[in-house]
Design a protein around this motif. Structure first.
Motif, PDB file in Angstrom:
ATOM      1  N   TYR A  31       0.835  -1.194   0.000  1.00 44.18           N
ATOM      2  CA  TYR A  31       0.000   0.000   0.000  1.00 44.18           C
ATOM      3  C   TYR A  31       0.871   1.246   0.000  1.00 44.18           C
ATOM      4  CZ  TYR A  31      -4.263  -2.613   1.343  1.00 44.18           C
ATOM      5  OH  TYR A  31      -5.334  -3.453   1.395  1.00 44.18           O
ATOM      6  N   TYR A  33       0.449   5.796  -0.397  1.00 38.57           N
ATOM      7  CA  TYR A  33      -0.519   6.873  -0.266  1.00 38.57           C
ATOM      8  C   TYR A  33       0.155   8.221  -0.536  1.00 38.57           C
ATOM      9  CZ  TYR A  33      -2.243   3.246   2.972  1.00 38.57           C
ATOM     10  OH  TYR A  33      -2.622   2.058   3.562  1.00 38.57           O
ATOM     11  N   TYR A  35      -0.752  12.124   0.777  1.00 36.00           N
ATOM     12  CA  TYR A  35      -1.573  13.018   1.582  1.00 36.00           C
ATOM     13  C   TYR A  35      -1.072  14.442   1.398  1.00 36.00           C
ATOM     14  CZ  TYR A  35      -3.556   9.182   4.376  1.00 36.00           C
ATOM     15  OH  TYR A  35      -4.225   8.065   4.803  1.00 36.00           O
ATOM     16  N   LEU A  45      -6.324  12.709   2.172  1.00 36.91           N
ATOM     17  CA  LEU A  45      -5.831  11.711   1.231  1.00 36.91           C
ATOM     18  C   LEU A  45      -6.090  12.154  -0.197  1.00 36.91           C
ATOM     19  CD1 LEU A  45      -4.634   8.862   0.871  1.00 36.91           C
ATOM     20  CD2 LEU A  45      -6.979   7.983   0.939  1.00 36.91           C
ATOM     21  N   TYR A  48      -4.316   6.818  -3.464  1.00 37.11           N
ATOM     22  CA  TYR A  48      -3.663   5.691  -2.830  1.00 37.11           C
ATOM     23  C   TYR A  48      -3.583   4.529  -3.814  1.00 37.11           C
ATOM     24  CZ  TYR A  48      -8.190   3.412  -1.986  1.00 37.11           C
ATOM     25  OH  TYR A  48      -9.417   2.813  -2.126  1.00 37.11           O
ATOM     26  N   PHE A  90       2.821  14.578   1.820  1.00 34.52           N
ATOM     27  CA  PHE A  90       3.457  13.422   2.436  1.00 34.52           C
ATOM     28  C   PHE A  90       3.102  12.160   1.659  1.00 34.52           C
ATOM     29  CE2 PHE A  90       5.298  15.125   6.207  1.00 34.52           C
ATOM     30  CZ  PHE A  90       4.496  16.175   6.596  1.00 34.52           C
ATOM     31  N   LEU A 100       1.071   3.097   9.060  1.00 26.10           N
ATOM     32  CA  LEU A 100       1.661   3.850   7.951  1.00 26.10           C
ATOM     33  C   LEU A 100       3.047   4.357   8.316  1.00 26.10           C
ATOM     34  CD1 LEU A 100      -1.315   3.817   6.983  1.00 26.10           C
ATOM     35  CD2 LEU A 100      -0.961   6.150   6.168  1.00 26.10           C
ATOM     36  N   PHE A 102       5.667   7.230   7.035  1.00 23.25           N
ATOM     37  CA  PHE A 102       5.618   8.457   6.249  1.00 23.25           C
ATOM     38  C   PHE A 102       6.997   8.874   5.785  1.00 23.25           C
ATOM     39  CE2 PHE A 102       1.294  10.088   6.523  1.00 23.25           C
ATOM     40  CZ  PHE A 102       0.756   9.327   7.546  1.00 23.25           C
TER      41      PHE A 102
ATOM     42  N   TYR B  33      -5.746   4.772  15.045  1.00 21.08           N
ATOM     43  CA  TYR B  33      -4.295   4.987  15.040  1.00 21.08           C
ATOM     44  C   TYR B  33      -3.980   6.352  15.642  1.00 21.08           C
ATOM     45  CZ  TYR B  33      -4.691   1.350  11.460  1.00 21.08           C
ATOM     46  OH  TYR B  33      -4.987   0.204  10.780  1.00 21.08           O
ATOM     47  N   TYR B  35      -0.799   9.201  15.860  1.00 19.03           N
ATOM     48  CA  TYR B  35       0.471   9.617  15.287  1.00 19.03           C
ATOM     49  C   TYR B  35       0.947  10.872  15.991  1.00 19.03           C
ATOM     50  CZ  TYR B  35      -0.360   6.441  11.390  1.00 19.03           C
ATOM     51  OH  TYR B  35      -0.571   5.319  10.626  1.00 19.03           O
ATOM     52  N   SER B  42       7.894  14.924   9.777  1.00 18.60           N
ATOM     53  CA  SER B  42       6.898  13.991   9.298  1.00 18.60           C
ATOM     54  C   SER B  42       6.125  13.371  10.468  1.00 18.60           C
ATOM     55  CB  SER B  42       7.586  12.903   8.483  1.00 18.60           C
ATOM     56  OG  SER B  42       6.629  12.093   7.866  1.00 18.60           O
ATOM     57  N   LEU B  43       5.194  12.492  10.153  1.00 22.21           N
ATOM     58  CA  LEU B  43       4.400  11.821  11.175  1.00 22.21           C
ATOM     59  C   LEU B  43       5.035  10.496  11.556  1.00 22.21           C
ATOM     60  CD1 LEU B  43       2.283  13.662   9.529  1.00 22.21           C
ATOM     61  CD2 LEU B  43       0.580  12.247  10.689  1.00 22.21           C
ATOM     62  N   SER B  45       4.260   6.932  13.806  1.00 20.55           N
ATOM     63  CA  SER B  45       3.224   6.125  14.436  1.00 20.55           C
ATOM     64  C   SER B  45       3.505   5.959  15.931  1.00 20.55           C
ATOM     65  CB  SER B  45       3.164   4.750  13.778  1.00 20.55           C
ATOM     66  OG  SER B  45       2.215   3.935  14.422  1.00 20.55           O
ATOM     67  N   SER B 100      -6.586   1.235   4.887  1.00 19.64           N
ATOM     68  CA  SER B 100      -6.493   1.458   3.458  1.00 19.64           C
ATOM     69  C   SER B 100      -6.846   2.890   3.106  1.00 19.64           C
ATOM     70  CB  SER B 100      -7.383   0.483   2.701  1.00 19.64           C
ATOM     71  OG  SER B 100      -8.726   0.611   3.115  1.00 19.64           O
ATOM     72  N   ARG B 101      -7.758   3.490   3.850  1.00 14.05           N
ATOM     73  CA  ARG B 101      -8.020   4.915   3.688  1.00 14.05           C
ATOM     74  C   ARG B 101      -8.312   5.497   5.062  1.00 14.05           C
ATOM     75  NH1 ARG B 101     -12.162   5.749  -1.273  1.00 14.05           N
ATOM     76  NH2 ARG B 101     -12.742   3.609  -0.859  1.00 14.05           N
ATOM     77  N   LEU B 102      -7.378   6.237   5.572  1.00 16.96           N
ATOM     78  CA  LEU B 102      -7.519   6.808   6.899  1.00 16.96           C
ATOM     79  C   LEU B 102      -8.067   8.228   6.817  1.00 16.96           C
ATOM     80  CD1 LEU B 102      -4.195   5.799   8.708  1.00 16.96           C
ATOM     81  CD2 LEU B 102      -6.451   4.771   8.963  1.00 16.96           C
TER      82      LEU B 102
END
Lengths: 111, 114
Positions: A31, A33, A35, A45, A48, A90, A100, A102, B33, B35, B42-43, B45, B100-102
């Motif tokens: 996966y 993405y 953003y 988003l 993706y 990002f 995820l 980043f 989640y 972060y 950056s982010l 986790s 899959s899509r946050l």
């Protein structure tokens, strides 16, 4: 492992110009993405991908395009840049949609 | 449409104090989640909460998830300056595979003062 690598880190575009933001990951994640983060806001988003050859739109896809020809790479194309695309971008990757990872971000200004 | 709301959005606290950040979300999800983002960075986790009642702890931070209330909390114990950052919660869209899509909350900007 380098993780998720984005280039460039900074870029200034003129209105109407185009550019490609590069993203590559070396974790064999399926996966990936893109953003965008506007000042003081959360992430939105853009696009993706769940694997090579498969891409789908996110919340804010207009003005952008992506491709995923390999597992590692997921470039983001901006066509006809507009001031509304000024943001921090990002790239991220994950294994099957779990945590995820980043990249360091690309700060883009469109003037 | 999934909405994720955090409060407070800005939090200034003294070292040594405790506080809780709240994350509410509008549709069913069994995972959430957290972060952390340092200024200009950056982010990263922090926690992955995978079921109702899940609790995760790391250092001075503890996160929990109540899927029935659609609420997650991030509790800070005895804050130190190094915890100054922006904290985001994120929730996957319903009926989709995890992450899959946050959808992200707006973030809570935490400043810990000496």
């Amino acid at each position: 492992n380098a993780g998720v690598t984005q280039t460039p880190k900074f870029r200034i575009l003129k209105i109407g110009q185009s550019m490609t933001l590069q993203c590559t990951q070396d974790m064999n994640h399926n996966y990936m993405y893109w953003y965008r983060q506007d000042p003081g806001m959360g992430l939105k988003l853009i696009y993706y991908s769940v694997g090579a050859g498969i891409t789908d739109k996110g919340e804010v896809p207009n003005g952008y395009n992506v491709s995923r020809s390999t597992t590692e790479d997921f470039p983001l194309r901006l066509e006809l840049a507009a001031p509304s695309q000024t943001s921090v971008y990002f790239c991220a990757s994950s294994w099957r949609g779990e945590k995820l990872f980043f990249g360091s971000g690309t700060q883009l200004s469109v003037l | 449409e999934l909405k994720v709301e955090q409060n407070p959005l800005f939090l200034s606290m003294q070292e040594g104090k405790n506080y809780t950040i709240y994350c509410n979300y509008s549709t069913t999800s069994d995972r959430l989640y957290w972060y952390r983002q340092d200024p200009g960075k950056s982010l990263e986790s922090l926690f992955v909460l995978l079921s109702n009642g899940a609790v995760k702890q790391g250092g001075r931070l503890m996160a929990s998830l109540d899927t029935k209330a659609r609420l997650s909390t991030l509790h800070i114990t005895a804050a130190v300056h190094d915890l100054s950052a922006t904290y985001f919660c994120a929730v996957p869209r319903a009926q989709e595979t995890s992450g899959s899509r946050l959808t992200f909350g707006e973030g809570t900007q935490l400043t810990v003062n000496p």
